[in-house]
Design an enzyme around this catalytic site. Structure first.
Site: not given
Length: 223
Positions: A48, A119
């Site tokens: 992320d 992610e």
């Protein structure tokens, strides 16, 4: 921990990921429903941040807009929906390692799960190949979104808030009216209302997505 299945290893290589330690990639593809196995959450946390920095730097270099507009596009481009879209385009759903119940419940096609997986794959690639290689991979995978219209339009909730103010109405109110399904595949229904105007409802994989969809539906009906 077992090795990657042959088709998963081939898929990762063909998708541009750098696979050296297969244990890292098993972790990246493992959902929390697989009992007693390390899941993807730590790699998701890392990926992320790598994604956010990469997209922010790309926007800064390629978009002369003010900070507010840059933030609007950044939020859209790194959203769970955007990550899930990239994961779907790659065909990730067939390689997610889920427990039987989660798979039976359709978690492999959940926006939340696919977004998390995307992610975590970026986090794994960062661990294996470093930032520069992962940044370049993100540029390739996110190219359609970066060069398209994602995040250019005003967010539906912002548009509704401004519409209400412009029409001298009280601000919109959002209410969670239903939540169904297991934790890993929940569905949320949200109602948005503007006093003396009307209301609209929408259902999505997260409360935030449902609020956005409800605001969009309201604007289509009353805006």
């Amino acid at each position: 921990m077992s090795s990657l299945e042959g088709d998963t290893r081939k898929w990762l290589d063909a998708s541009g990921f750098t696979v050296r330690d297969e244990a890292v990639w098993l972790e990246a593809l493992t959902h929390g429903s697989r009992a007693e196995e390390v899941d993807y959450q730590r790699l998701e946390f890392l990926g992320d941040r790598v994604l956010g920095l990469t997209v922010a730097a790309w926007l800064f270099a390629n978009n002369p807009a003010a900070e507010g507009k840059l933030a609007q596009r950044l939020n859209a481009l790194v959203s769970k929906q955007a990550c899930a879209q990239v994961a779907r385009d790659l065909g990730a759903a067939g390689h997610v390692r889920l427990g039987k119940q989660a798979r039976d419940d359709g978690a492999a096609d959940s926006v939340n799960v696919l977004g998390d997986i995307m992610e975590s794959l970026l986090g794994a690639n960062f661990n294996e190949a470093g930032f520069d290689a992962t940044r370049d991979l993100i540029h390739v995978l996110w190219q359609p979104l970066l060069e398209g219209g994602t995040g250019r339009m005003k967010h539906p909730k912002s548009a509704l808030q401004e519409w209400a103010a412009g029409n001298q109405r009280k601000g919109p109110e959002y209410e969670l009216v239903d939540r169904s399904g297991p934790d890993h595949a929940s569905r949320f229904t949200v109602r948005v209302s503007v006093k003396n105007v009307g209301e609209a409802e929408a259902t999505a994989d997260s409360k935030q997505e449902a609020e956005t969809a409800a605001a969009k539906a309201f604007m289509e009906q009353y805006g």
